[in-house]
Motif scaffolding. Structure first.
Motif, PDB file in Angstrom:
ATOM      1  N   GLY A   1       0.792  -1.229   0.000  1.00 18.58           N
ATOM      2  CA  GLY A   1       0.000   0.000   0.000  1.00 18.58           C
ATOM      3  C   GLY A   1       0.825   1.280   0.000  1.00 18.58           C
ATOM      4  N   LYS A   2       2.133   1.144  -0.115  1.00 14.56           N
ATOM      5  CA  LYS A   2       3.008   2.321  -0.037  1.00 14.56           C
ATOM      6  C   LYS A   2       3.777   2.549  -1.333  1.00 14.56           C
ATOM      7  CE  LYS A   2       3.372   2.074   4.942  1.00 14.56           C
ATOM      8  NZ  LYS A   2       4.250   2.132   6.095  1.00 14.56           N
ATOM      9  N   ARG A   3       3.186   2.151  -2.433  1.00 10.26           N
ATOM     10  CA  ARG A   3       3.852   2.260  -3.731  1.00 10.26           C
ATOM     11  C   ARG A   3       4.252   3.701  -4.052  1.00 10.26           C
ATOM     12  NH1 ARG A   3       0.738   1.000  -9.182  1.00 10.26           N
ATOM     13  NH2 ARG A   3      -0.063   3.040  -8.654  1.00 10.26           N
ATOM     14  N   ASP A   4       3.375   4.661  -3.797  1.00 13.63           N
ATOM     15  CA  ASP A   4       3.693   6.055  -4.127  1.00 13.63           C
ATOM     16  C   ASP A   4       4.884   6.574  -3.329  1.00 13.63           C
ATOM     17  OD1 ASP A   4       1.742   6.245  -6.072  1.00 13.63           O
ATOM     18  OD2 ASP A   4       0.237   7.084  -4.708  1.00 13.63           O
ATOM     19  N   GLU A   5       4.995   6.181  -2.059  1.00 18.75           N
ATOM     20  CA  GLU A   5       6.149   6.586  -1.251  1.00 18.75           C
ATOM     21  C   GLU A   5       7.438   5.970  -1.797  1.00 18.75           C
ATOM     22  OE1 GLU A   5       5.990   6.566   3.121  1.00 18.75           O
ATOM     23  OE2 GLU A   5       3.836   6.190   2.876  1.00 18.75           O
ATOM     24  N   ILE A   6       7.361   4.715  -2.205  1.00 17.84           N
ATOM     25  CA  ILE A   6       8.530   4.028  -2.758  1.00 17.84           C
ATOM     26  C   ILE A   6       8.967   4.703  -4.053  1.00 17.84           C
ATOM     27  CG2 ILE A   6       9.358   1.844  -3.756  1.00 17.84           C
ATOM     28  CD1 ILE A   6       7.383   0.458  -1.716  1.00 17.84           C
ATOM     29  N   ILE A   7       8.023   5.001  -4.912  1.00 19.57           N
ATOM     30  CA  ILE A   7       8.335   5.678  -6.174  1.00 19.57           C
ATOM     31  C   ILE A   7       8.962   7.040  -5.897  1.00 19.57           C
ATOM     32  CG2 ILE A   7       7.292   6.748  -8.219  1.00 19.57           C
ATOM     33  CD1 ILE A   7       5.305   4.328  -8.211  1.00 19.57           C
ATOM     34  N   ALA A   8       8.421   7.776  -4.934  1.00 13.81           N
ATOM     35  CA  ALA A   8       8.969   9.097  -4.592  1.00 13.81           C
ATOM     36  C   ALA A   8      10.416   8.977  -4.109  1.00 13.81           C
ATOM     37  CB  ALA A   8       8.108   9.767  -3.527  1.00 13.81           C
ATOM     38  N   LEU A   9      10.712   7.963  -3.322  1.00 15.80           N
ATOM     39  CA  LEU A   9      12.078   7.751  -2.848  1.00 15.80           C
ATOM     40  C   LEU A   9      13.021   7.407  -4.000  1.00 15.80           C
ATOM     41  CD1 LEU A   9      11.298   5.810   0.434  1.00 15.80           C
ATOM     42  CD2 LEU A   9      12.407   8.049   0.272  1.00 15.80           C
ATOM     43  N   ILE A  10      12.574   6.573  -4.907  1.00 17.09           N
ATOM     44  CA  ILE A  10      13.398   6.224  -6.064  1.00 17.09           C
ATOM     45  C   ILE A  10      13.669   7.470  -6.902  1.00 17.09           C
ATOM     46  CG2 ILE A  10      13.464   4.897  -8.223  1.00 17.09           C
ATOM     47  CD1 ILE A  10      11.816   2.726  -6.667  1.00 17.09           C
ATOM     48  N   LEU A  11      12.658   8.297  -7.072  1.00 17.87           N
ATOM     49  CA  LEU A  11      12.834   9.549  -7.815  1.00 17.87           C
ATOM     50  C   LEU A  11      13.760  10.514  -7.067  1.00 17.87           C
ATOM     51  CD1 LEU A  11       9.211  10.084  -9.156  1.00 17.87           C
ATOM     52  CD2 LEU A  11      11.253   9.455 -10.487  1.00 17.87           C
ATOM     53  N   ASP A  12      13.910  10.300  -5.760  1.00 19.17           N
ATOM     54  CA  ASP A  12      14.803  11.121  -4.933  1.00 19.17           C
ATOM     55  C   ASP A  12      16.192  10.476  -4.829  1.00 19.17           C
ATOM     56  OD1 ASP A  12      15.509  13.283  -3.336  1.00 19.17           O
ATOM     57  OD2 ASP A  12      14.690  12.400  -1.509  1.00 19.17           O
ATOM     58  N   ASP A  13      16.491   9.575  -5.758  1.00 15.12           N
ATOM     59  CA  ASP A  13      17.807   8.935  -5.904  1.00 15.12           C
ATOM     60  C   ASP A  13      18.127   7.858  -4.882  1.00 15.12           C
ATOM     61  OD1 ASP A  13      18.526  10.232  -8.258  1.00 15.12           O
ATOM     62  OD2 ASP A  13      19.307  11.956  -7.168  1.00 15.12           O
ATOM     63  N   TYR A  14      17.140   7.328  -4.196  1.00 14.04           N
ATOM     64  CA  TYR A  14      17.373   6.141  -3.378  1.00 14.04           C
ATOM     65  C   TYR A  14      17.356   4.941  -4.314  1.00 14.04           C
ATOM     66  CZ  TYR A  14      16.700   8.446   1.130  1.00 14.04           C
ATOM     67  OH  TYR A  14      16.834   9.239   2.234  1.00 14.04           O
ATOM     68  N   SER A  15      18.135   3.919  -3.992  1.00 10.77           N
ATOM     69  CA  SER A  15      18.046   2.684  -4.768  1.00 10.77           C
ATOM     70  C   SER A  15      16.690   2.051  -4.466  1.00 10.77           C
ATOM     71  CB  SER A  15      19.168   1.719  -4.371  1.00 10.77           C
ATOM     72  OG  SER A  15      18.928   1.168  -3.089  1.00 10.77           O
ATOM     73  N   VAL A  16      16.264   1.149  -5.337  1.00  8.92           N
ATOM     74  CA  VAL A  16      14.971   0.482  -5.132  1.00  8.92           C
ATOM     75  C   VAL A  16      14.981  -0.263  -3.803  1.00  8.92           C
ATOM     76  CG1 VAL A  16      13.346  -1.199  -6.081  1.00  8.92           C
ATOM     77  CG2 VAL A  16      14.633   0.279  -7.615  1.00  8.92           C
ATOM     78  N   GLU A  17      16.071  -0.951  -3.524  1.00  7.07           N
ATOM     79  CA  GLU A  17      16.183  -1.705  -2.273  1.00  7.07           C
ATOM     80  C   GLU A  17      16.114  -0.772  -1.060  1.00  7.07           C
ATOM     81  OE1 GLU A  17      19.200  -4.833  -0.040  1.00  7.07           O
ATOM     82  OE2 GLU A  17      19.646  -4.173  -2.067  1.00  7.07           O
ATOM     83  N   GLU A  18      16.828   0.358  -1.116  1.00  6.74           N
ATOM     84  CA  GLU A  18      16.783   1.328  -0.005  1.00  6.74           C
ATOM     85  C   GLU A  18      15.375   1.875   0.178  1.00  6.74           C
ATOM     86  OE1 GLU A  18      21.075   3.599   0.014  1.00  6.74           O
ATOM     87  OE2 GLU A  18      19.721   4.025  -1.642  1.00  6.74           O
ATOM     88  N   ALA A  19      14.689   2.154  -0.926  1.00  7.53           N
ATOM     89  CA  ALA A  19      13.333   2.706  -0.844  1.00  7.53           C
ATOM     90  C   ALA A  19      12.388   1.723  -0.154  1.00  7.53           C
ATOM     91  CB  ALA A  19      12.823   3.057  -2.239  1.00  7.53           C
ATOM     92  N   PHE A  20      12.452   0.469  -0.548  1.00  7.98           N
ATOM     93  CA  PHE A  20      11.601  -0.544   0.095  1.00  7.98           C
ATOM     94  C   PHE A  20      11.950  -0.686   1.577  1.00  7.98           C
ATOM     95  CE2 PHE A  20      10.162  -1.771  -4.068  1.00  7.98           C
ATOM     96  CZ  PHE A  20       8.923  -2.367  -3.847  1.00  7.98           C
ATOM     97  N   LYS A  21      13.232  -0.690   1.876  1.00 13.68           N
ATOM     98  CA  LYS A  21      13.673  -0.828   3.267  1.00 13.68           C
ATOM     99  C   LYS A  21      13.170   0.342   4.118  1.00 13.68           C
ATOM    100  CE  LYS A  21      17.828  -1.407   6.056  1.00 13.68           C
ATOM    101  NZ  LYS A  21      19.281  -1.449   6.075  1.00 13.68           N
ATOM    102  N   LEU A  22      13.296   1.546   3.605  1.00 12.19           N
ATOM    103  CA  LEU A  22      12.837   2.728   4.353  1.00 12.19           C
ATOM    104  C   LEU A  22      11.333   2.681   4.605  1.00 12.19           C
ATOM    105  CD1 LEU A  22      14.810   5.700   2.808  1.00 12.19           C
ATOM    106  CD2 LEU A  22      14.662   5.137   5.233  1.00 12.19           C
ATOM    107  N   VAL A  23      10.572   2.377   3.584  1.00 11.80           N
ATOM    108  CA  VAL A  23       9.126   2.370   3.712  1.00 11.80           C
ATOM    109  C   VAL A  23       8.648   1.230   4.610  1.00 11.80           C
ATOM    110  CG1 VAL A  23       6.976   2.046   2.419  1.00 11.80           C
ATOM    111  CG2 VAL A  23       8.693   3.626   1.587  1.00 11.80           C
TER     112      VAL A  23
END
Length: 194
Positions: free
Chosen positions: A167-189
Motif C-alpha cells: 500500500g506504499k507504492r507512491d512513497e517508494i516511487i517518490a524515494l526512487i525519484l529522490d535517488d534512493y536505490s529500489v532496495e533502499e526505498a523498500f527498506k525505508l518504507v
C-alpha cells in the motif's frame, strides 16, 4: 567537500542539499525555542513556509534523514551542536537510526538547547552554495521508470516483504525519484513510522 566520505548515506543529492537549506533555519528556530518536531512535522512546516517551491512541496518525511545529514555535516565542520537531534520519529519518539547508531540524542539535545544560537554566524548559505556545486546531478528517472522498478522489485521480493509495503507504492516511487536505490526505498518504507 566530499560528502561520500563523511556522510552516513551513500549518495547525497542536489535535492538533499536544497532541502537542507530549507530545514536549517527551522532547526535553528527549534533550538532557540527548545522544541522538537517529528520528521513529518518538519516537512509540513517547510511546505507551509515555502508554498512556492516545488521541491519542498514534493518532500516526504521518509527521506528526511539524508537532508538532515547535510545539516549535520555543516554543524560538525563548524563544531556546532547537532541541531538534527531535534527531529524525532513519531512512533519511537526518538531520532532515527542514522542518528542513534552514532550519538546519544538526549545528550545532544541538552547541548543544543543550552547553546547560545544568537551568537552563531550564519554561513550556512555559503556552505550550501559550495555543496550544490560539489554534488553531481544524476540523470533523472521518469515516474514510469521508477514505477517499473518498484513493480519488478516487489514481484522478485514479495515473499520477504511485509504486507504493508504493498500500500506504499507512491512513497517508494517518490524515494526512487529522490535517488534512493529500489532496495533502499523498500527498506525505508517497510521500517518507518514517521
Amino acid at each position: 567537500m566530499d560528502f561520500k566520505s563523511e556522510s552516513f548515506y551513500k549518495n547525497i543529492t542536489l535535492n538533499d542539499v536544497q532541502l537542507a537549506a530549507i530545514y536549517y533555519p527551522i532547526l535553528i528556530d527549534l533550538a532557540r525555542h527548545k522544541h522538537c518536531l517529528t520528521y513529518g512535522e518538519l516537512v509540513k512546516r517547510a511546505q507551509e513556509e515555502h508554498p512556492d517551491r516545488d521541491y519542498v512541496q514534493k518532500a516526504i518525511a521518509v527521506s528526511t534523514g539524508r537532508k538532515l545529514d547535510v545539516v549535520r555535516l555543516f554543524t560538525d565542520e563548524r563544531e556546532l551542536p547537532d541541531v538534527t537531534s531535534l527531529i524525532i520519529n513519531k512512533g519511537k519518539g526518538e531520532c532515527g537510526s542514522g542518528f542513534t547508531e552514532h550519538f546519544d540524542p538526549k545528550a545532544a539535545r541538552e547541548i543544543v538547547f543550552s547553546y547560545d544560537w544568537s551568537s552563531v554566524v550564519n554561513d550556512f548559505d555559503l556552505y550550501i552554495e559550495q555543496a550544490e556545486k560539489a554534488v553531481k546531478p544524476k540523470p533523472k528517472l521518469t515516474r514510469n521508470d521508477a514505477k517499473s522498478l518498484t513493480i519488478a522489485y516487489y514481484k522478485d521480493n514479495r515473499a520477504n516483504l511485509p504486507k504493508s509495503v504493498a500500500g506504499k507504492r507512491d512513497e517508494i516511487i517518490a524515494l526512487i525519484l529522490d535517488d534512493y536505490s529500489v532496495e533502499e526505498a523498500f527498506k525505508l518504507v517497510a521500517g518507518t513510522n514517521v
